[in-house]
Design an enzyme around this catalytic site. Structure first.
Site, PDB file in Angstrom:
ATOM      1  N   ASN A 272       0.809  -1.208   0.000  1.00  0.00           N
ATOM      2  CA  ASN A 272       0.000   0.000   0.000  1.00  0.00           C
ATOM      3  C   ASN A 272       0.850   1.269   0.000  1.00  0.00           C
ATOM      4  O   ASN A 272       0.489   2.262  -0.642  1.00  0.00           O
ATOM      5  CB  ASN A 272      -0.943  -0.017   1.200  1.00  0.00           C
ATOM      6  CG  ASN A 272      -2.015  -1.086   1.063  1.00  0.00           C
ATOM      7  OD1 ASN A 272      -2.691  -1.167   0.051  1.00  0.00           O
ATOM      8  ND2 ASN A 272      -2.149  -1.928   2.070  1.00  0.00           N
ATOM      9  N   GLU A 294      10.868  -5.289 -10.291  1.00  0.00           N
ATOM     10  CA  GLU A 294      10.480  -6.701 -10.298  1.00  0.00           C
ATOM     11  C   GLU A 294       9.011  -6.867 -10.633  1.00  0.00           C
ATOM     12  O   GLU A 294       8.634  -7.788 -11.358  1.00  0.00           O
ATOM     13  CB  GLU A 294      10.720  -7.311  -8.909  1.00  0.00           C
ATOM     14  CG  GLU A 294      12.117  -7.136  -8.395  1.00  0.00           C
ATOM     15  CD  GLU A 294      12.118  -7.051  -6.890  1.00  0.00           C
ATOM     16  OE1 GLU A 294      12.680  -7.951  -6.262  1.00  0.00           O
ATOM     17  OE2 GLU A 294      11.530  -6.090  -6.347  1.00  0.00           O
TER      18      GLU A 294
END
Length: 505
Positions: A272, A294
């Site tokens: 978040n 990634e």
């Protein structure tokens, strides 16, 4: 129909049920499976394997495997196998509650290693040979080439090194993914390594498909099941403040001439707070940004769609259900702006250093001198793992760590005298950010770092106690370079274990 997804005639003849394929895996094997952050993992064979294991245990037979993946997977894989006590060893990263419980109970061996190390360590022969690989694909082409799905991870290595391969062809995965991937087959083992021939994050240096010797493919399983897609929590006030501090800092670096106007390629952890940072970048006025990371999560799709982000390079997705639907509706748009790579390239230190990535990752706690714990609660209990954060922290242009200043309703301070576990040493940490503020640690001595962290990152409920500890350590510690009071350095953690709060009574 199989003919639509399996165009290789010989492999079409090897279509089997998930139970038939799972029966090929024997007790004690090292099994490598696809999957990265809940995307691109096999959906059917792991559950069928769990059923085989459960039946074997009911007969009094020992049956556990060693499991390797790209990173975390999903309940259908990690969860199912952990639930039946089917795992003897797990690496390199996990986030499943059941697996975590077994690891922390001492019932499951866990190797938590840098993601950039996994493929090369397997190639070096540091672990057992891979007996079976189970890899999800979107389609098999006429020549046997495999169309990757929503993650690449270590699939290239698994297919290259496994003695036996099981392919899951998932009809839920769009065949239109073909063309999004860049699978580089130019790596070599020492002493024959060559430079990676890439100087821009959006360059393509490989091919769009994975390859595997068809003779190694023992079974092809047809599935039609979605990736795990968990919604992100709404961005809270603390996350917004953290994002605001960081974006203000990045703009300041641009104004000082230490960063170009479009920054440098961004790497973002999942969660978040990183999502809040990405949302903040969208409203920051910065443009023509780049990402070499990634994982692509919701915020990066938003930046690509708005034109703030020019491209994104990754090895996997971590999308909410709504973002996944957006991606599938506009796949042609995203295919021209997203490059999906093998994990050994997305996390390669050579590329992170060459591109000058800005690493933005979460943490569990930081200490006064800038050491970071990103994996363990109270020093002993694993949360998820180090993932790729160390690949970018050690090698990037900037290493930034983000967290709220407290946890567990204020009973835990994220800023402590000494971290209970070290994942990233002070030498690899440039910036720490909480909702309280930002500490720029570059060029500071240990005591200067401590003053900056206390002043800018600590919560007011803990700031005086941290200052008191530091003042007394400066006066009474054995050495004055990095002052510590050893009997007290971890006392905050022990107090929480004993009383449920780090605050003194």
């Amino acid at each position: 129909m199989p003919e639509q997804r399996i165009l290789h005639a010989g492999l079409r003849e090897r279509v089997a049920s998930a139970a038939q394929a799972a029966a090929l895996i024997r007790p004690g094997e090292t099994v490598a499976m696809s999957g990265f952050t809940g995307s691109g993992y096999p959906k059917a064979v792991p559950q069928a394997l769990a059923s085989h294991i459960e039946a074997a245990h009911a007969r009094g037979e020992a049956f556990r495997i060693n499991l390797l993946t790209g990173a975390s997977t999903a309940p259908e894989l990690d969860g199912a196998l952990a639930q039946v006590d089917g795992l003897a060893m797990r690496m390199p990263f996990q986030s499943d509650p059941g697996a975590r419980q077994r690891i922390n109970a001492g019932a499951l061996d866990y190797l938590d290693i840098h993601l950039s190390h996994v493929a090369q360590h397997v190639w070096f022969g540091f672990y057992n040979q891979i007996d079976t690989a189970v890899v999800e694909v979107a389609a098999i082409l006429e020549d046997g080439a495999l169309v990757p799905t929503t993650s690449v991870g270590n699939n290239k290595t698994w297919l290259d090194l496994a003695q036996r391969v099981i392919i899951e062809v998932n009809q839920w995965q769009p065949v239109e993914l073909l063309g999004m991937h860049d699978i580089y087959y130019g790596t070599a083992l020492p002493p024959h390594r060559r430079p990676i021939p890439m100087v821009r994050g959006d360059e393509r240096i490989g091919q769009t498909t994975l390859r595997c010797d068809p003779d190694k493919i023992a079974a092809v399983v047809l599935t039609d099941a979605p990736d795990r897609n968990s919604p992100f929590n709404p961005i809270d006030a603390d996350s917004q403040r953290i994002a605001g501090h960081l974006i203000e800092f990045l703009k300041h670096e641009v104004a000082r001439g230490r960063l170009p106007a479009n920054l440098l390629p961004l790497q973002s952890g999942v969660g978040n707070i990183p999502n809040a940072v990405l949302a903040g970048l969208g409203a920051s006025g910065l443009r023509d940004l780049e990402a070499y990371t990634e994982v692509i999560q919701d915020g990066m799709l938003d930046l690509l769609k708005s034109g703030v982000l020019r491209y994104a390079s990754c090895t996997g997705f971590a999308l909410s259900p709504a973002a996944n639907e957006e991606f599938r509706r506009n796949l042609d748009f995203y295919r021209s702006r997203i490059v999906m790579r093998t994990q050994e390239i997305s996390n390669h230190p050579e590329m992170v250093r060459r591109l000058g990535c800005i690493g933005m990752n979460g943490m569990i706690e930081a200490d006064l001198y800038g050491n970071i714990n990103s994996t363990h609660v109270m020093g002993s209990s694993i949360m998820n793992g180090i993932g790729g954060s160390g690949d970018f922290a050690r090698n990037g242009f900037l290493s930034i760590f983000l967290s709220a200043s407290t946890a567990k309703n204020g009973t835990i301070s994220s800023i402590v005298p000494m971290v209970s576990h070290v994942d990233h040493t002070e030498h690899d940490v440039a910036v720490i950010v909480t909702e309280q503020g930002l500490a720029d640690l570059r060029g500071l001595s240990p005591k200067q770092r401590a003053r900056a962290v206390i002043a800018h990152c600590a919560h007011p409920d803990y700031r005086d106690a941290l200052q008191d500890y530091f003042d007394r350590a400066c006066r009474d510690s054995y050495g004055k370079h990095t002052p510590h009071l050893l009997p007290e350095a971890l006392s905050w953690h022990q107090r929480w274990l004993d009383t449920g709060t780090m605050q003194a009574g």
